[in-house]
Design a protein around this motif. Structure first.
Motif, PDB file in Angstrom:
ATOM      1  N   MET A  89     -21.833  -2.206  22.190  1.00 56.98           N
ATOM      2  CA  MET A  89     -21.297  -2.973  21.079  1.00 56.98           C
ATOM      3  C   MET A  89     -21.830  -4.408  21.122  1.00 56.98           C
ATOM      4  N   PHE A  90     -21.874  -4.995  22.315  1.00 53.74           N
ATOM      5  CA  PHE A  90     -22.364  -6.358  22.462  1.00 53.74           C
ATOM      6  C   PHE A  90     -23.826  -6.440  22.019  1.00 53.74           C
ATOM      7  N   LYS A  91     -24.580  -5.366  22.273  1.00 51.39           N
ATOM      8  CA  LYS A  91     -25.997  -5.341  21.912  1.00 51.39           C
ATOM      9  C   LYS A  91     -26.150  -5.439  20.389  1.00 51.39           C
ATOM     10  N   TYR A  92     -25.308  -4.755  19.628  1.00 50.56           N
ATOM     11  CA  TYR A  92     -25.396  -4.772  18.166  1.00 50.56           C
ATOM     12  C   TYR A  92     -24.998  -6.131  17.602  1.00 50.56           C
ATOM     13  N   ILE A  93     -24.008  -6.749  18.192  1.00 46.73           N
ATOM     14  CA  ILE A  93     -23.595  -8.091  17.752  1.00 46.73           C
ATOM     15  C   ILE A  93     -24.709  -9.083  18.019  1.00 46.73           C
ATOM     16  N   PHE A  94     -25.344  -8.966  19.182  1.00 46.14           N
ATOM     17  CA  PHE A  94     -26.438  -9.865  19.532  1.00 46.14           C
ATOM     18  C   PHE A  94     -27.605  -9.686  18.553  1.00 46.14           C
ATOM     19  N   ILE A  95     -27.961  -8.443  18.239  1.00 39.54           N
ATOM     20  CA  ILE A  95     -29.057  -8.180  17.305  1.00 39.54           C
ATOM     21  C   ILE A  95     -28.707  -8.724  15.918  1.00 39.54           C
ATOM     22  N   PHE A  96     -27.486  -8.522  15.475  1.00 43.84           N
ATOM     23  CA  PHE A  96     -27.046  -9.017  14.174  1.00 43.84           C
ATOM     24  C   PHE A  96     -27.139 -10.540  14.119  1.00 43.84           C
ATOM     25  N   LEU A  97     -26.645 -11.230  15.148  1.00 48.35           N
ATOM     26  CA  LEU A  97     -26.702 -12.689  15.181  1.00 48.35           C
ATOM     27  C   LEU A  97     -28.134 -13.178  15.277  1.00 48.35           C
ATOM     28  N   PHE A  98     -28.955 -12.516  16.069  1.00 49.44           N
ATOM     29  CA  PHE A  98     -30.343 -12.930  16.240  1.00 49.44           C
ATOM     30  C   PHE A  98     -31.084 -12.881  14.894  1.00 49.44           C
ATOM     31  N   PHE A  99     -30.990 -11.748  14.187  1.00 46.61           N
ATOM     32  CA  PHE A  99     -31.673 -11.628  12.902  1.00 46.61           C
ATOM     33  C   PHE A  99     -31.022 -12.497  11.830  1.00 46.61           C
ATOM     34  N   GLY A 100     -29.733 -12.716  11.950  1.00 44.38           N
ATOM     35  CA  GLY A 100     -29.053 -13.596  11.003  1.00 44.38           C
ATOM     36  C   GLY A 100     -29.537 -15.028  11.125  1.00 44.38           C
ATOM     37  N   LEU A 101     -29.745 -15.501  12.346  1.00 43.69           N
ATOM     38  CA  LEU A 101     -30.230 -16.866  12.548  1.00 43.69           C
ATOM     39  C   LEU A 101     -31.686 -17.011  12.145  1.00 43.69           C
ATOM     40  N   ILE A 102     -32.467 -15.992  12.392  1.00 43.33           N
ATOM     41  CA  ILE A 102     -33.881 -16.056  12.020  1.00 43.33           C
ATOM     42  C   ILE A 102     -34.039 -16.054  10.503  1.00 43.33           C
ATOM     43  N   SER A 103     -33.236 -15.278   9.816  1.00 49.27           N
ATOM     44  CA  SER A 103     -33.387 -15.152   8.370  1.00 49.27           C
ATOM     45  C   SER A 103     -32.806 -16.340   7.608  1.00 49.27           C
ATOM     46  N   CYS A 104     -32.149 -17.268   8.257  1.00 46.50           N
ATOM     47  CA  CYS A 104     -31.527 -18.398   7.578  1.00 46.50           C
ATOM     48  C   CYS A 104     -32.434 -19.611   7.537  1.00 46.50           C
ATOM     49  N   ASN A 105     -33.719 -19.421   7.488  1.00 47.22           N
ATOM     50  CA  ASN A 105     -34.660 -20.525   7.388  1.00 47.22           C
ATOM     51  C   ASN A 105     -34.584 -21.091   5.971  1.00 47.22           C
ATOM     52  N   LYS A 106     -34.227 -22.348   5.839  1.00 44.30           N
ATOM     53  CA  LYS A 106     -34.002 -22.956   4.523  1.00 44.30           C
ATOM     54  C   LYS A 106     -35.220 -23.715   4.007  1.00 44.30           C
ATOM     55  N   ASN A 107     -36.330 -23.685   4.726  1.00 45.31           N
ATOM     56  CA  ASN A 107     -37.522 -24.381   4.268  1.00 45.31           C
ATOM     57  C   ASN A 107     -38.162 -23.602   3.124  1.00 45.31           C
TER      58      ASN A 107
END
Length: 85
Positions: free
Chosen positions: A1-19
């Protein structure tokens, strides 16, 4: 379960590039093939366009069409009248 949360947060932070990179868009200039807007209308044969002679204003057909138009105009709503004006 922790692995899925980590993957979700990782891709969520990468995709939030506002440039946002913006390109400068320039208007298109007509090419030589467009004749620089110098189009001409050419009729090959005048018989391609036929226009019927107008009816006499005293004819029965003309009077019935005129009565239909007047009836339709009388049934317009206030909003439709305001749109026309």
């Amino acid at each position: 379960m922790f692995k899925y949360i980590f993957i979700f947060l990782f891709f969520g932070l990468i995709s939030c590039n506002k440039n946002i990179s913006e390109k400068e868009l320039l208007p298109n200039a007509p090419s030589n093939s467009d004749l620089n807007g110098q189009w001409k209308t050419v009729l090959v044969n005048l018989s391609e366009i036929t226009v019927a002679n107008p009816q006499a204003t005293t004819s029965a057909d003309y009077q019935s069409e005129l009565a239909e138009v007047k009836q339709a105009q009388a049934q317009l709503s206030e909003q439709q009248n305001a749109t026309i004006k």
